[in-house]
Write an enzyme that holds these catalytic residues in place. Structure first.
Site, PDB file in Angstrom:
ATOM      1  N   HIS A  91      55.023  45.146  70.785  1.00 47.02           N
ATOM      2  CA  HIS A  91      54.603  45.015  69.390  1.00 47.02           C
ATOM      3  C   HIS A  91      55.319  45.990  68.462  1.00 47.02           C
ATOM      4  O   HIS A  91      55.281  45.833  67.246  1.00 47.02           O
ATOM      5  CB  HIS A  91      53.076  45.174  69.271  1.00 47.02           C
ATOM      6  CG  HIS A  91      52.564  46.551  69.526  1.00 47.02           C
ATOM      7  ND1 HIS A  91      52.132  46.967  70.770  1.00 47.02           N
ATOM      8  CD2 HIS A  91      52.386  47.616  68.702  1.00 47.02           C
ATOM      9  CE1 HIS A  91      51.710  48.223  70.706  1.00 47.02           C
ATOM     10  NE2 HIS A  91      51.865  48.632  69.459  1.00 47.02           N
ATOM     11  N   ASP A 121      53.139  43.204  76.787  1.00 50.26           N
ATOM     12  CA  ASP A 121      53.423  44.151  75.705  1.00 50.26           C
ATOM     13  C   ASP A 121      54.498  45.161  76.119  1.00 50.26           C
ATOM     14  O   ASP A 121      54.401  46.351  75.814  1.00 50.26           O
ATOM     15  CB  ASP A 121      52.157  44.874  75.242  1.00 50.26           C
ATOM     16  CG  ASP A 121      52.358  45.572  73.891  1.00 50.26           C
ATOM     17  OD1 ASP A 121      53.101  45.031  73.061  1.00 50.26           O
ATOM     18  OD2 ASP A 121      51.777  46.650  73.678  1.00 50.26           O
ATOM     19  N   SER A 198      52.671  54.145  70.577  1.00 52.79           N
ATOM     20  CA  SER A 198      52.989  52.973  71.384  1.00 52.79           C
ATOM     21  C   SER A 198      54.427  53.019  71.885  1.00 52.79           C
ATOM     22  O   SER A 198      55.358  53.230  71.113  1.00 52.79           O
ATOM     23  CB  SER A 198      52.781  51.694  70.575  1.00 52.79           C
ATOM     24  OG  SER A 198      51.422  51.466  70.350  1.00 52.79           O
TER      25      SER A 198
END
Length: 351
Positions: A91, A121, A198
């Site tokens: 993402h 992901d 992330s």
């Protein structure tokens, strides 16, 4: 009083020894990068103007409104190889072909997004550099809640931030975490993981990477989640070598069974589930390998390939570690009787 283990690594001033957290960060920090991504998205104002009431007010001015707007985001990444292969979260780099990668030493490179896998992901990026610092991969298979966990990344745009906590839980299913469209058994930690973290590493006390952090729950106060490094490394290898990742797919929606869940499913779906615990098939997807192989809603899975399974996380791990086309021998309890089916896995299509 908490006593921290020392690794005997001298600090920058050559004085007292630093603790294991600082030792791990000094070892891994140079291999953690910042990733800045930009993408063009449809201007949401135009969607609003489809309403005739708003269109009356704007009239011809609508033609002056840009069709697209630029969206910017920041994440982290891990240098996997000396020649510039990076691992990050999907993402972070989704819907863009190139990103700006900044190393800890200040150098910046334009990175090419080699592959993105939305199912787990995980994404991979290549930068034109060599002789880069790399990380050492650890083992997430035997983690125990209570072990130390260290996160490094760029949360909220604050570069090279280190947070510390413990492993709170392991084998959190995607459904438990609130992202049912993912195929990951997450590591849960109370080390702070925020937007910008992330794609960065989750480390053990030895400074080995045990997971890739992912900030997927905006409401997860005090809780963070990471993709186990075995999953991330496997998917990254497929993305680097062929640009995509294949996921074995049976085509079932399953939940952990309890007496309460059993009663609810039997009432709501007119099923005849007998066991009080186990893995119940809530839904068999139409035209899937599971349907073709004979599985039905309400079947309670007891064994897979002769191995007893009690929770969905166990079953998911077995499936995810297999290859597309493998045949699974699945033993179920159906209406109180044991039956066995052979299911050949297919390929899951990414959304």
């Amino acid at each position: 009083m908490i006593t921290y283990p020392s690794h005997g690594l001298p600090n920058s001033t050559g004085g007292d020894n630093v603790n294991f957290i600082a030792a791990a960060v000094q070892k891994v920090g140079p291999a953690v990068v910042r990733i800045n991504a930009t993408r063009k998205v449809a201007n949401p104002i135009l969607e609003t103007l489809k309403n005739p009431m708003w269109l009356r007010f704007f009239g011809e001015a609508k033609e002056l409104i840009p069709q697209e707007r630029i969206e910017r985001g920041t994440g982290s990444g891990i240098i996997q190889s000396e020649d510039g292969l990076l691992v990050t979260s999907a993402h972070v780099v989704a819907q863009t072909d190139t990103v700006l990668v900044t190393l800890k030493d200040g150098r910046t490179f334009e990175g090419k997004v080699v592959g993105v896998d939305t199912v787990t992901d995980v994404a991979v990026v290549k930068i034109p550099a060599d002789k880069l610092p790399t990380v050492k991969l650890g083992n997430s298979q035997n983690l125990i809640p209570g072990q130390w966990a260290i996160a490094i990344g760029n949360p909220l745009g604050l570069d090279n931030t280190v947070t510390i906590g413990i492993i709170s839980a392991t084998d959190r299913t995607s459904a438990q975490v609130g992202v049912p469209n993912k195929r990951v058994s997450f590591i849960q930690t109370d080390a702070a993981i925020n937007p910008g973290n992330s794609g960065g590493p989750l480390l053990n006390a030895q400074g080995e990477v045990i997971g890739v952090n992912t900030a997927i729950r905006a409401d997860a106060q005090g809780l963070g989640f990471a993709i186990p490094i075995e999953t991330a490394a496997r998917i990254a290898h497929e993305l680097f070598t062929k640009g995509k990742a294949d996921h074995p797919f049976l085509g079932i929606e399953m939940v952990d069974l309890s007496p309460t869940k059993k009663q609810q499913l039997n009432q709501d779906n007119t099923l005849n589930i007998q066991p009080d615990v186990g893995i119940v098939i809530k839904k068999v997807i139409k035209n899937s390998p599971a349907e073709e192989g004979g599985l039905l809603n309400g079947d309670v899975i007891q064994k897979i390939n002769g191995k007893p399974v009690n929770i969905t996380a166990q079953l998911q791990k077995i499936i995810d570690s297999s290859q597309v086309g493998d045949i699974f021998k699945i033993e179920v309890n159906r209406n109180g009787k044991t039956q066995t089916f052979k299911i050949r896995s297919g390929t899951e299509t990414q959304n």
